[in-house]
Design an enzyme around this catalytic site. Structure first.
Site, PDB file in Angstrom:
ATOM      1  N   ASP A   1      -7.848  -4.133  -0.875  1.00  0.00           N
ATOM      2  CA  ASP A   1      -8.634  -3.071  -1.495  1.00  0.00           C
ATOM      3  C   ASP A   1      -9.877  -2.946  -0.646  1.00  0.00           C
ATOM      4  OD1 ASP A   1      -8.561  -1.229  -3.744  1.00  0.00           O
ATOM      5  OD2 ASP A   1     -10.465  -2.144  -4.305  1.00  0.00           O
TER       6      ASP A   1
ATOM      7  N   LYS B   1      -3.896   3.604   5.875  1.00  0.00           N
ATOM      8  CA  LYS B   1      -4.034   2.142   5.935  1.00  0.00           C
ATOM      9  C   LYS B   1      -2.792   1.521   6.567  1.00  0.00           C
ATOM     10  CE  LYS B   1      -6.737   1.257   1.768  1.00  0.00           C
ATOM     11  NZ  LYS B   1      -6.717   0.529   0.507  1.00  0.00           N
TER      12      LYS B   1
ATOM     13  N   THR C   1       0.836  -1.197   0.000  1.00  0.00           N
ATOM     14  CA  THR C   1       0.000   0.000   0.000  1.00  0.00           C
ATOM     15  C   THR C   1       0.868   1.243   0.000  1.00  0.00           C
ATOM     16  OG1 THR C   1      -1.864   1.160   1.040  1.00  0.00           O
ATOM     17  CG2 THR C   1      -0.243   0.224   2.535  1.00  0.00           C
TER      18      THR C   1
ATOM     19  N   HIS D   1     -13.317  -3.294   9.226  1.00  0.00           N
ATOM     20  CA  HIS D   1     -13.282  -4.223   8.099  1.00  0.00           C
ATOM     21  C   HIS D   1     -11.846  -4.677   7.824  1.00  0.00           C
ATOM     22  CE1 HIS D   1     -12.704  -0.086   7.103  1.00  0.00           C
ATOM     23  NE2 HIS D   1     -12.348  -0.309   5.859  1.00  0.00           N
TER      24      HIS D   1
ATOM     25  N   PHE E   1      -8.805   8.319   8.607  1.00  0.00           N
ATOM     26  CA  PHE E   1      -8.581   8.812   7.249  1.00  0.00           C
ATOM     27  C   PHE E   1      -9.843   8.538   6.439  1.00  0.00           C
ATOM     28  CE2 PHE E   1      -8.154   4.937   4.691  1.00  0.00           C
ATOM     29  CZ  PHE E   1      -8.024   3.983   5.684  1.00  0.00           C
ATOM     30  N   GLY E   2      -9.807   8.941   5.171  1.00  0.00           N
ATOM     31  CA  GLY E   2     -10.913   8.637   4.261  1.00  0.00           C
ATOM     32  C   GLY E   2     -12.259   9.127   4.788  1.00  0.00           C
ATOM     33  N   TYR E   3     -13.230   8.212   4.799  1.00  0.00           N
ATOM     34  CA  TYR E   3     -14.596   8.566   5.187  1.00  0.00           C
ATOM     35  C   TYR E   3     -14.847   8.416   6.697  1.00  0.00           C
ATOM     36  CZ  TYR E   3     -15.319   8.268   0.143  1.00  0.00           C
ATOM     37  OH  TYR E   3     -15.228   8.466  -1.226  1.00  0.00           O
ATOM     38  N   ASP E   4     -13.798   8.191   7.481  1.00  0.00           N
ATOM     39  CA  ASP E   4     -13.971   8.015   8.933  1.00  0.00           C
ATOM     40  C   ASP E   4     -14.783   9.149   9.591  1.00  0.00           C
ATOM     41  OD1 ASP E   4     -12.654   5.617   8.927  1.00  0.00           O
ATOM     42  OD2 ASP E   4     -10.796   6.362   9.813  1.00  0.00           O
TER      43      ASP E   4
HETATM   44  P1  IMP Z   1      -8.095   1.876  -2.106  1.00  0.00           P
HETATM   45  O1  IMP Z   1      -8.408   0.564  -1.436  1.00  0.00           O
HETATM   46  O2  IMP Z   1      -6.672   2.277  -1.916  1.00  0.00           O
HETATM   47  O3  IMP Z   1      -8.571   1.922  -3.521  1.00  0.00           O
HETATM   48  O4  IMP Z   1      -8.875   3.019  -1.361  1.00  0.00           O
HETATM   49  C1  IMP Z   1      -9.940   2.756  -0.560  1.00  0.00           C
HETATM   50  C2  IMP Z   1     -10.650   4.045  -0.229  1.00  0.00           C
HETATM   51  O5  IMP Z   1     -11.816   3.660   0.507  1.00  0.00           O
HETATM   52  C3  IMP Z   1      -9.853   4.961   0.679  1.00  0.00           C
HETATM   53  O6  IMP Z   1      -9.122   5.919  -0.020  1.00  0.00           O
HETATM   54  C4  IMP Z   1     -10.964   5.587   1.498  1.00  0.00           C
HETATM   55  O7  IMP Z   1     -11.534   6.646   0.778  1.00  0.00           O
HETATM   56  C5  IMP Z   1     -11.987   4.476   1.616  1.00  0.00           C
HETATM   57  N1  IMP Z   1     -11.727   3.670   2.814  1.00  0.00           N
HETATM   58  C6  IMP Z   1     -11.315   2.372   2.866  1.00  0.00           C
HETATM   59  N2  IMP Z   1     -11.167   1.986   4.139  1.00  0.00           N
HETATM   60  C7  IMP Z   1     -11.466   3.060   4.889  1.00  0.00           C
HETATM   61  C8  IMP Z   1     -11.474   3.276   6.301  1.00  0.00           C
HETATM   62  O8  IMP Z   1     -11.113   2.418   7.124  1.00  0.00           O
HETATM   63  N3  IMP Z   1     -11.855   4.496   6.690  1.00  0.00           N
HETATM   64  C9  IMP Z   1     -12.228   5.466   5.842  1.00  0.00           C
HETATM   65  N4  IMP Z   1     -12.210   5.334   4.519  1.00  0.00           N
HETATM   66  C10 IMP Z   1     -11.836   4.126   4.044  1.00  0.00           C
END
Ligand code: IMP
Length: 206
Positions: A74, A12, A7, A189, A157-160
């Site tokens: 992913d 992550k 990654t 997850h 991070f992300g949508y947390d």
């Molecule tokens: P990828 O798996 O690198 O394509 O990206 C997955 C995307 O899903 C991340 O950039 C986040 O936007 C979202 N995502 C996946 N897991 C999480 C999480 O644990 N928290 C918040 N967002 C998540």
């Protein structure tokens, strides 16, 4: 044991390293990621499923790091009222180079456009592991919850900041970004998929 994490996502990687911390301190595991490689060009994530994208990422690192364990995953957010979106496109929901805040803003906007839509949602994760001998296996995890009406919290991070997880059957009043990494790593997850992988190689039930 040497374990490489496929990654480039700092959020992550932090979570995965926290989850593996006891193996590093108690069993001497060495955990590295593609961010430690001087030269590494990620492959385009053009798979049609979470599994295909996880395979693309993991196989790319396994091709340059042989004879060690490689894991990659992913993951994404599926919102019921948006027909499963952003799903596979979670990282790029607001555009090809979208930042986390831009993706969150788009999600809140889409939910606001559909006030009657279900806010139920789930995070999903598919993890691919490649053994030192080259054998590939797959593991999944999910976290159910709801999308909050506004973002809250500075962690994760992300949508947390907009995800209210289901904990012991009740929707949390705090987002994952407010709950913090300890609580998130007990229920997430990603943690579930990683624990299933660890159980498979350590020979116990998840
Ligand atoms: P990828 O798996 O690198 O394509 O990206 C997955 C995307 O899903 C991340 O950039 C986040 O936007 C979202 N995502 C996946 N897991 C999480 C999480 O644990 N928290 C918040 N967002 C998540």
């Amino acid at each position: 044991m040497e374990l490489w994490v496929a990654t480039g996502n700092a959020g992550k990687l932090t979570e995965i390293k926290n989850l593996l911390h006891s193996r590093v301190t108690e069993k001497g595991w060495v955990v590295r990621s593609q961010r430690d490689l001087a030269v590494f060009t990620p492959r385009p994530e053009n798979g049609k499923t979470f599994l295909e994208n996880a395979q693309i990422k993991t196989r790319a690192v396994a091709a340059v790091q042989r004879g060690v364990w490689v894991i990659g995953e992913d993951s994404g957010l599926e919102v019921e009222g948006l027909g499963g979106l952003p799903g596979l496109h979670s990282a790029r929901y607001a555009g090809p180079k979208a930042s986390d805040p831009e993706n969150v803003a788009k999600l809140l906007k889409m939910m606001a456009l559909k006030p009657m839509a279900s806010r139920r949602a789930r995070f999903v994760c598919t993890l691919v592991a490649i053994s030192p001998e080259g054998t590939e296996s797959h593991f999944t995890g999910e976290l159910q919850g709801e999308i909050a009406k506004a973002q809250k919290g500075g962690g994760g991070f992300g949508y947390d900041p907009v995800f209210l997880p289901l904990i012991d059957g009740a929707v949390s009043t705090q987002t994952l970004a407010e709950l913090g990494s300890g609580a998130k790593n007990r229920i997430s997850h990603r943690a579930a998929a990683l624990r299933a992988f660890l159980a498979s190689i350590e020979g116990s039930a998840p």
